[in-house]
Design a protein around this motif. Structure first.
Motif, mmCIF file in Angstrom:
data_model
loop_
_atom_site.group_PDB
_atom_site.id
_atom_site.type_symbol
_atom_site.label_atom_id
_atom_site.label_comp_id
_atom_site.label_asym_id
_atom_site.label_seq_id
_atom_site.Cartn_x
_atom_site.Cartn_y
_atom_site.Cartn_z
ATOM 1 N N UNK A 95 0.814 -1.229 0.000
ATOM 2 C CA UNK A 95 0.000 0.000 0.000
ATOM 3 C C UNK A 95 0.844 1.274 0.000
ATOM 4 N N UNK A 96 1.953 1.262 0.726
ATOM 5 C CA UNK A 96 2.786 2.456 0.777
ATOM 6 C C UNK A 96 3.428 2.732 -0.573
ATOM 7 N N UNK A 97 3.876 1.665 -1.254
ATOM 8 C CA UNK A 97 4.428 1.835 -2.598
ATOM 9 C C UNK A 97 3.367 2.359 -3.554
ATOM 10 N N UNK A 98 2.168 1.797 -3.489
ATOM 11 C CA UNK A 98 1.106 2.224 -4.396
ATOM 12 C C UNK A 98 0.761 3.692 -4.199
ATOM 13 N N UNK A 99 0.799 4.152 -2.948
ATOM 14 C CA UNK A 99 0.512 5.560 -2.673
ATOM 15 C C UNK A 99 1.609 6.461 -3.229
ATOM 16 N N UNK A 100 2.870 6.051 -3.057
ATOM 17 C CA UNK A 100 3.994 6.832 -3.582
ATOM 18 C C UNK A 100 3.957 6.847 -5.102
ATOM 19 N N UNK A 101 3.667 5.699 -5.678
ATOM 20 C CA UNK A 101 3.600 5.592 -7.135
ATOM 21 C C UNK A 101 2.510 6.510 -7.704
ATOM 22 N N UNK A 102 1.358 6.520 -7.057
ATOM 23 C CA UNK A 102 0.237 7.355 -7.519
ATOM 24 C C UNK A 102 0.551 8.840 -7.370
ATOM 25 N N UNK A 103 1.193 9.213 -6.266
ATOM 26 C CA UNK A 103 1.437 10.626 -5.982
ATOM 27 C C UNK A 103 2.540 11.210 -6.859
ATOM 28 N N UNK A 104 3.616 10.444 -7.062
ATOM 29 C CA UNK A 104 4.800 11.025 -7.691
ATOM 30 C C UNK A 104 5.132 10.477 -9.081
ATOM 31 N N UNK A 105 4.758 9.227 -9.373
ATOM 32 C CA UNK A 105 5.232 8.613 -10.619
ATOM 33 C C UNK A 105 4.215 8.688 -11.750
ATOM 34 N N UNK A 106 2.957 8.415 -11.439
ATOM 35 C CA UNK A 106 1.943 8.418 -12.485
ATOM 36 C C UNK A 106 1.848 9.805 -13.119
ATOM 37 N N UNK A 107 1.840 9.852 -14.412
ATOM 38 C CA UNK A 107 1.752 11.121 -15.121
ATOM 39 C C UNK A 107 3.097 11.748 -15.460
ATOM 40 N N UNK A 108 4.178 11.226 -14.863
ATOM 41 C CA UNK A 108 5.490 11.815 -15.152
ATOM 42 C C UNK A 108 6.110 11.234 -16.418
ATOM 43 N N UNK A 109 5.721 10.023 -16.785
ATOM 44 C CA UNK A 109 6.420 9.300 -17.838
ATOM 45 C C UNK A 109 5.645 9.301 -19.156
#
Length: 252
Positions: free
Chosen positions: A213-227
């Protein structure tokens, strides 16, 4: 910044990873990275789809050598397909790389089994993982990431990396081996901007991360939309004899 050539190589029928590595080592070539390719984890969607995926090419070997190194004809004659990116790496990433990599492999031997989460992996990938030999499931692996960024979003990806390092690395042992800019070769021509090589204690640890869950939250907040596009290739370090490095018996 030290410059290197990152090669993906598919070998001709009848040739093996040990044969290829023996050939380059006999020509006094010592790669920074030599690793057996296991499979794609994420396929590229826009960049390099033809050279990396066309004709169902099966990549065998990831090789990273100094940019000045020219692979000898005796080695290239064993290759049926290749893809290359010229990269620049931070000096701290390549300084004593072999020693630091050995420490990561040793740490993986002592790591406890991962706590399974509700994995976000595809059904196909989860099925592939479940059918791996137990020795391969518990063996240290690395993930090669190819990265192309949406305009103005590169710094946000840096925030993802920082948050990941603070929250996930202590928990599951994922650790950056190197991160570099793509400066030439097919990688540059086809729009890739950065490469990232990340150590994982095992395939099981990677699967646990994908459902954390912590990874999924970090991924959603910072990674999605950057690439703009990304690709992830799973590899396993091998020695000069082609056998996996860091084999663990504690979790078999």
């Amino acid at each position: 910044m030290p410059e290197y050539s990152l090669h993906l190589l598919a070998l001709k029928p009848g040739y093996t990873i040990p044969t290829f590595l023996s050939t380059i080592h006999s020509n006094s070539i010592t790669p920074l990275v030599q690793a057996q390719v296991l499979r794609w984890i994420i396929l590229p969607q826009k960049q390099s789809t033809v050279p990396l995926l066309a004709h169902n090419v099966r990549w065998d070997l990831l090789l990273v050598v100094e940019r000045t190194v020219v692979l000898p004809t005796q080695a290239t004659s064993q290759v049926t397909a290749s893809w290359t990116a010229e990269i620049s790496l931070h000096p701290n990433d390549v300084k004593d790389y072999a020693t630091k990599n050995a420490k990561l492999l040793e740490a993986s031997k002592r790591s406890p089994p991962p706590t399974s989460g509700d994995s976000e992996m595809t059904t196909e990938l989860r099925d592939w993982l479940s059918h791996r030999p137990s020795a391969q499931q518990t063996h240290p692996i690395s993930m090669l990431n190819l990265l192309a960024f949406n305009p103005g979003r590169r710094e946000q990806y840096r925030q993802y990396g920082q948050a990941f390092g603070q929250a996930i690395t202590p928990k599951l042992g994922n650790s950056r081996k190197f991160m570099g800019n793509v400066i030439g070769g097919q990688g540059r021509e086809e729009g890739w901007e950065e490469v990232l090589l990340v150590h994982n204690h095992s395939l099981g640890h990677f699967a646990a991360m994908s459902g954390d869950p912590e990874f999924l939250a970090i991924n959603k907040k910072f990674r999605l939309g950057t690439l703009k596009d990304t690709a992830i290739l799973c590899v396993m370090d091998v020695g000069g004899d082609g056998k996996p490095l860091g084999q663990s018996t504690s979790r078999l």
